[in-house]
Design an enzyme around this catalytic site. Structure first.
Site, mmCIF file in Angstrom:
data_model
loop_
_atom_site.group_PDB
_atom_site.id
_atom_site.type_symbol
_atom_site.label_atom_id
_atom_site.label_comp_id
_atom_site.label_asym_id
_atom_site.label_seq_id
_atom_site.Cartn_x
_atom_site.Cartn_y
_atom_site.Cartn_z
ATOM 1 N N ASP A 163 1.510 -11.653 -9.010
ATOM 2 C CA ASP A 163 2.478 -11.489 -7.928
ATOM 3 C C ASP A 163 3.387 -12.700 -7.796
ATOM 4 O O ASP A 163 2.953 -13.849 -7.925
ATOM 5 C CB ASP A 163 1.762 -11.256 -6.594
ATOM 6 C CG ASP A 163 1.028 -9.937 -6.563
ATOM 7 O OD1 ASP A 163 1.542 -8.985 -7.176
ATOM 8 O OD2 ASP A 163 -0.034 -9.854 -5.935
ATOM 9 N N GLU A 203 1.375 2.481 -3.344
ATOM 10 C CA GLU A 203 0.420 1.444 -3.715
ATOM 11 C C GLU A 203 0.040 0.663 -2.462
ATOM 12 O O GLU A 203 0.924 0.192 -1.731
ATOM 13 C CB GLU A 203 1.029 0.482 -4.729
ATOM 14 C CG GLU A 203 1.406 1.115 -6.053
ATOM 15 C CD GLU A 203 2.162 0.154 -6.944
ATOM 16 O OE1 GLU A 203 2.106 -1.076 -6.680
ATOM 17 O OE2 GLU A 203 2.832 0.601 -7.877
#
Length: 260
Positions: free
Chosen positions: A58, A47
């Site tokens: 996040d 990724e």
């Protein structure tokens, strides 16, 4: 089937657990060396985070890595230009947020990813019932759009995600932002079990894989693991490609030991 799904299904058929590390694009001057180190350590796909100023999914570590990349002047165009020159032998999956994907149009964004040699896309803040325009654009450009499911996802939506996801299904282990965990809870296992009843697509567990112990535990029931915060914490602390590769090699060894 596109490259991400071909690789993931082949690994599953062979009993190999999939290792999918995450690296924030532009986080350091030589950030592409981290991708090469991941390949050498046995990553099955990588990724590549396209940094965004408001990364809602996040946790603190990946947020800090995005902030560092943006402070260095990293842009999506610059990151894709660097990726286009790599020619790595594993699939690359762009990980970013809906604002970046939709701002200039999903068609244009997905075409830019494909032109750079990307093979997949993850948009964690886009719910499955709003994903159609991006899904169509991804399919038209031969990108696998990987969808996420969490412990809070309803059974009906889990089935819909299983039907619409390409490449693999990203199972979120906890109802929280990304980050390392000392131990994995039962919610992630229950989610993976539920998803595997709905599809034969590989299911990869992420959010909380902090080291070999968690990777081994996760691969007792999942088809592989995605690892991000544990890697970016090391990079932010000054680790280079060799150290990052060494850590990933430990995970690869553990995953191989759990394979059938």
């Amino acid at each position: 089937m596109n490259t991400v799904e071909t690789r993931a299904r082949a690994a599953k058929a062979a009993g190999r657990k999939v290792l999918v590390p995450y690296v924030t694009g532009g986080v350091t001057e030589n950030w592409t060396d981290l991708l090469r180190a991941a390949v050498d350590a046995g990553a099955d796909a990588i990724e590549v985070g396209l940094p965004f100023s408001d990364p809602t999914m996040d946790g603190p570590v990946v947020q800090q890595s995005s902030h560092q990349a943006l402070s260095r002047g990293a842009t999506t165009r610059q990151i894709l230009d660097e990726v286009s020159r790599l020619g790595l032998p594993v699939p690359l999956i762009a990980f970013t947020y809906a604002n970046l994907v939709l701002h200039g149009g999903a068609d244009r964004f997905c075409a830019a990813l494909a032109d750079a040699g990307m093979d997949g896309l993850i948009v964690p803040d886009m719910p499955v019932d709003e994903v159609e325009p991006v899904g169509t654009a991804a399919a038209d450009t031969m990108l696998d759009l990987v969808l996420l499911a969490s412990p809070a996802t309803t059974p009906h939506r889990r089935v819909e995600i299983a039907e619409r996801s390409r490449g693999f299904i990203y199972a979120v282990s906890v109802m929280a932002t990304t980050g390392e965990q000392s131990q994995l809870g039962k919610a992630g296992q229950q989610l993976v079990t539920s998803l595997r009843q709905a599809t034969d697509l590989p299911v990869v567990l992420g959010f909380g894989i902090s080291g070999p112990q968690q990777a081994a535990e996760a691969c007792g029931y999942a088809d592989g693991v995605a690892v991000g915060s544990a890697l970016m914490r090391r990079v932010l602390d000054g680790a280079g490609a060799a150290e990052l590769g060494g850590f990933l090699a430990q995970l690869r060894k553990v995953l191989d030991a759990t394979a059938r």
